[in-house]
Write a protein that holds these residues in place. Structure first.
Motif, mmCIF file in Angstrom:
data_model
loop_
_atom_site.group_PDB
_atom_site.id
_atom_site.type_symbol
_atom_site.label_atom_id
_atom_site.label_comp_id
_atom_site.label_asym_id
_atom_site.label_seq_id
_atom_site.Cartn_x
_atom_site.Cartn_y
_atom_site.Cartn_z
ATOM 1 N N ALA A 39 0.822 -1.391 -0.054
ATOM 2 C CA ALA A 39 0.023 -0.036 0.025
ATOM 3 C C ALA A 39 0.860 1.195 -0.048
ATOM 4 N N PRO A 40 2.130 1.284 0.775
ATOM 5 C CA PRO A 40 2.802 2.548 0.608
ATOM 6 C C PRO A 40 3.174 3.126 -0.618
ATOM 7 N N GLY A 41 3.259 2.100 -1.518
ATOM 8 C CA GLY A 41 3.826 2.311 -2.923
ATOM 9 C C GLY A 41 2.562 2.719 -3.749
ATOM 10 N N ALA A 100 0.522 16.381 -11.885
ATOM 11 C CA ALA A 100 0.725 15.162 -12.084
ATOM 12 C C ALA A 100 1.198 13.986 -11.039
ATOM 13 N N ASN A 101 1.806 14.407 -9.792
ATOM 14 C CA ASN A 101 2.113 13.647 -8.696
ATOM 15 C C ASN A 101 2.513 14.607 -7.908
ATOM 16 N N MET A 102 2.718 14.228 -6.577
ATOM 17 C CA MET A 102 3.372 15.017 -5.358
ATOM 18 C C MET A 102 4.732 15.533 -5.683
ATOM 19 N N THR A 103 5.661 14.877 -6.355
ATOM 20 C CA THR A 103 6.939 15.184 -6.798
ATOM 21 C C THR A 103 6.938 16.545 -7.621
ATOM 22 N N THR A 104 6.341 16.423 -8.834
ATOM 23 C CA THR A 104 5.995 17.549 -9.632
ATOM 24 C C THR A 104 5.475 18.667 -8.830
ATOM 25 N N ASP A 129 12.623 11.603 5.862
ATOM 26 C CA ASP A 129 11.508 11.908 4.512
ATOM 27 C C ASP A 129 11.673 11.170 3.266
ATOM 28 N N HIS A 130 10.765 11.008 2.555
ATOM 29 C CA HIS A 130 11.051 10.489 1.355
ATOM 30 C C HIS A 130 11.527 11.781 0.486
ATOM 31 N N ASP A 131 12.490 11.326 -0.590
ATOM 32 C CA ASP A 131 13.439 12.274 -1.298
ATOM 33 C C ASP A 131 12.485 13.337 -2.028
ATOM 34 N N ALA A 132 11.177 13.210 -2.370
ATOM 35 C CA ALA A 132 10.415 14.190 -2.947
ATOM 36 C C ALA A 132 10.381 15.295 -2.038
ATOM 37 N N ASN A 133 10.366 15.171 -0.580
ATOM 38 C CA ASN A 133 10.347 16.222 0.252
ATOM 39 C C ASN A 133 11.709 16.768 0.774
ATOM 40 N N TYR A 179 4.263 14.179 7.027
ATOM 41 C CA TYR A 179 3.117 13.884 8.075
ATOM 42 C C TYR A 179 3.429 12.316 8.721
ATOM 43 N N ALA A 180 3.615 11.252 7.692
ATOM 44 C CA ALA A 180 4.223 10.052 8.314
ATOM 45 C C ALA A 180 5.147 9.751 7.305
ATOM 46 N N ALA A 181 6.183 8.840 7.975
ATOM 47 C CA ALA A 181 7.225 8.048 7.148
ATOM 48 C C ALA A 181 7.162 7.154 6.264
ATOM 49 N N ASN A 182 7.048 7.138 4.889
ATOM 50 C CA ASN A 182 6.591 5.958 3.961
ATOM 51 C C ASN A 182 7.456 4.715 4.006
ATOM 52 N N ALA A 183 8.768 4.967 4.755
ATOM 53 C CA ALA A 183 9.755 3.841 4.980
ATOM 54 C C ALA A 183 9.305 2.870 6.152
ATOM 55 N N ILE A 206 4.048 20.260 4.249
ATOM 56 C CA ILE A 206 3.719 18.846 5.043
ATOM 57 C C ILE A 206 3.365 18.032 3.592
ATOM 58 N N ASP A 207 4.255 16.888 3.653
ATOM 59 C CA ASP A 207 4.439 16.139 2.722
ATOM 60 C C ASP A 207 3.129 14.771 3.248
ATOM 61 N N ALA A 208 1.866 14.961 3.035
ATOM 62 C CA ALA A 208 1.151 14.062 3.694
ATOM 63 C C ALA A 208 0.748 12.674 2.577
ATOM 64 N N VAL A 209 1.658 12.404 1.709
ATOM 65 C CA VAL A 209 1.471 11.249 0.755
ATOM 66 C C VAL A 209 1.191 9.940 1.635
ATOM 67 N N HIS A 210 2.088 9.715 2.826
ATOM 68 C CA HIS A 210 2.110 8.366 3.207
ATOM 69 C C HIS A 210 0.827 8.506 4.331
ATOM 70 N N PHE A 211 0.591 9.550 4.979
ATOM 71 C CA PHE A 211 -0.550 9.814 5.953
ATOM 72 C C PHE A 211 -1.567 9.723 5.432
ATOM 73 N N CYS A 229 -0.311 15.773 -1.238
ATOM 74 C CA CYS A 229 -0.517 13.910 -1.183
ATOM 75 C C CYS A 229 -0.758 13.793 -2.586
ATOM 76 N N SER A 230 -1.042 12.129 -2.831
ATOM 77 C CA SER A 230 -1.063 11.573 -4.063
ATOM 78 C C SER A 230 -2.365 10.741 -4.188
ATOM 79 N N SER A 231 -3.271 10.895 -4.897
ATOM 80 C CA SER A 231 -4.588 10.182 -4.902
ATOM 81 C C SER A 231 -4.296 8.616 -4.964
ATOM 82 N N TYR A 232 -3.280 8.071 -5.645
ATOM 83 C CA TYR A 232 -3.097 6.881 -5.909
ATOM 84 C C TYR A 232 -2.651 6.184 -4.682
ATOM 85 N N LYS A 233 -2.278 6.995 -3.519
ATOM 86 C CA LYS A 233 -1.912 6.098 -2.241
ATOM 87 C C LYS A 233 -3.186 6.174 -1.306
ATOM 88 N N PHE A 234 -4.425 6.862 -1.920
ATOM 89 C CA PHE A 234 -5.644 6.639 -0.890
ATOM 90 C C PHE A 234 -6.823 6.057 -1.825
HETATM 91 C C1 PLP Z 1 6.090 9.932 1.674
HETATM 92 C C2 PLP Z 1 5.841 10.099 0.220
HETATM 93 N N1 PLP Z 1 6.209 11.433 -0.262
HETATM 94 C C3 PLP Z 1 6.360 11.585 -1.393
HETATM 95 C C4 PLP Z 1 6.091 10.641 -2.475
HETATM 96 C C5 PLP Z 1 6.199 10.908 -4.046
HETATM 97 O O1 PLP Z 1 4.841 10.741 -4.283
HETATM 98 P P1 PLP Z 1 4.421 10.782 -6.018
HETATM 99 O O2 PLP Z 1 4.950 9.626 -6.546
HETATM 100 O O3 PLP Z 1 2.999 11.283 -6.096
HETATM 101 O O4 PLP Z 1 5.447 11.932 -6.458
HETATM 102 C C6 PLP Z 1 5.992 9.274 -1.932
HETATM 103 C C7 PLP Z 1 5.713 8.173 -2.906
HETATM 104 O O5 PLP Z 1 6.015 6.960 -2.732
HETATM 105 C C8 PLP Z 1 5.704 8.914 -0.547
HETATM 106 O O6 PLP Z 1 5.688 7.638 -0.158
#
Ligand code: PLP
Length: 425
Positions: A39-41, A100-104, A129-133, A179-183, A206-211, A229-234
């Motif tokens: 799910a976190p992916g 497109a996604n949280m990173t962009t 944090d995820h590198d996108a943050n 907000y929460a650590a994806n790892a 706040i990166d809320a992607v994982h939360f 955040c990213s809708s594909y994670k919820f």
């Molecule tokens: C905590 C966290 N932040 C950011 C991202 C990047 O999100 P996106 O794929 O929408 O760019 C991810 C993707 O796995 C993530 O888990």
């Protein structure tokens, strides 16, 4: 939410109702029922999300602002998408930016913020944090901005709040925190981080992607300046969403096309948007709201229904975590990264990371994958954390990421496989 509603939800999380909505959960792999612990992916999607996307493409596919029916329908979906995400975040619809996604989105925001930074200004990121943050903020170093990093406590993979506090200074312009650590699943005290940032006049991102799949987001209550955040994670399609406080979205100068108006959210949404993705994101939020209504029929508004959904999800996922983490800790030769104390499970999501003596994370993931159990290996882009934990050069960790459509039986199957591996069978 009243305590009697909370108590009623505890006693009856209807996982069968949830599972029936997700066609992907019926899959078999090499004869085994597939178990989605990835799910976190990215989470699976309910049937209604698939239907909403294909209905859009079949009946409404067009660009916006045209003088004909499909374009008008697209305008409606675009507006409804912003309203749905506003309910999800608890903000105004024009404070919602799709991308497109949280990173962009985060890179677009960091470029705009970079335009108002001066030499000597500082930004603060964290090692959790995820590198996108991280990278979108570090990329501003080429403009003379200094980026500092708040450390973690490696024993339980929580943020070192003393270190963070010490690094929030008069020169800090923005604090970027997950907000929460994806790892490893740690939920950070983001409210406190926002308070500290505002105390020195800095903004809080706040990166809320994982939360987002695990807890209710309330940007007004957090008082954060931005949240992504990213809708594909919820339970939705591949699409990113950014909340920004109106004052910042109006003040900052995004890189934009001349054709884009200066109105919100237009000035932040250059280029054609993913309209079918918005249709899917609306359906994902409707799924969550229906999950809430299923467990708390008295929930009236969509926001109230979302609050009920997350109350039910949180309580159920906590029990899943107890079963999973208790079982993992009893396996010999296993190293666990993150919070293990059940009294602190309100500070974690049901995402856990482990290593096992004698097997690389890739070998573990492959072994489980061949038995229909989907987990991840590696660093999942939490690069600084993997380095700090000393696992980056040896394959990272095995991540087992649960969500509310998982079951106790699935956990028991995973534990059985890991126990056999540990026993050399
Ligand atoms: C905590 C966290 N932040 C950011 C991202 C990047 O999100 P996106 O794929 O929408 O760019 C991810 C993707 O796995 C993530 O888990």
């Amino acid at each position: 939410m009243s305590s009697s509603t909370k108590a009623a939800i505890v006693s009856r999380f209807d996982v069968e109702w949830a599972r029936e909505q997700f066609p992907a959960l019926q899959q078999k792999v090499y004869g085994h029922p597939a178990i989605f612990f990835d799910a976190p992916g990215g989470t699976q999607v309910p049937q209604r999300v698939i239907d909403a996307i294909s209905n859009y493409l079949a009946n409404s596919n067009a660009n916006t602002h045209g003088a004909f029916a499909t374009s008008e329908r697209t305008d409606e979906i675009y507006a409804a998408g912003h309203v749905a995400m506003a309910d999800f975040f608890n903000c105004d619809p024009d404070e919602v930016i799709f991308g497109a996604n949280m990173t962009t989105l985060t890179f677009a925001l960091s470029r705009a913020i970079g335009r108002e930074l001066k030499s000597g200004d500082e930004l603060l990121v964290t090692r959790l944090d995820h590198d996108a943050n991280v990278s979108p903020w570090v990329s501003l170093e080429e403009r003379g901005t200094k980026v500092r990093t708040a450390e973690i406590k490696p024993t339980d993979c929580t943020l070192d709040m003393f270190d963070l506090q010490a690094k929030v200074r008069r020169t800090t312009r923005l604090v970027a925190v997950g907000y929460a650590a994806n790892a490893v699943g740690t939920i950070n005290d983001v409210r406190e981080v926002v308070r500290l940032a505002h105390g020195v006049g800095a903004m809080a991102f706040i990166d809320a992607v994982h939360f987002a799949p695990h807890g209710l987001i309330d940007v007004r209550d957090l008082d954060c300046d931005f949240l992504a955040c990213s809708s594909y994670k919820f339970f939705g399609p591949h699409l990113g969403v950014l909340y920004g406080k109106r004052e910042h979205l109006e003040r900052l100068r995004p890189y934009k096309l001349r054709a884009c108006t200066e109105e919100l959210p237009d000035r932040w949404e250059s280029g054609t948007q993913n309209h079918e993705g918005m249709a899917g994101a609306i359906a994902a939020i409707e799924y969550l709201a229906d999950l809430g209504r299923h467990h708390a029929p008295e929930a009236q508004s969509r926001r109230a229904a979302l609050a009920a959904a997350y109350e039910a999800i949180g309580q159920y996922e906590r029990k899943l975590s107890e079963r999973l983490i208790g079982g993992l800790l009893a396996i010999p030769g296993l190293t666990f990264y993150g919070i293990t104390d059940p009294a602190k499970f309100d500070q974690r999501t049901p995402t856990v990371a482990i290593r096992m003596e004698g097997h690389t994370p890739r070998e573990l993931a492959t072994h489980l994958g061949e038995r229909g159990i989907f987990t991840w290996d590696g660093n999942y882009y939490a690069i600084d954390l993997a380095e700090r934990l000393g696992v980056q050069k040896s394959g990272g960790m095995l991540r087992i990421g649960l969500t509310h459509y998982n079951t106790f039986e699935e956990i028991d199957r995973l534990l059985g496989e890991l126990r056999s591996l540990a026993a050399g069978r």
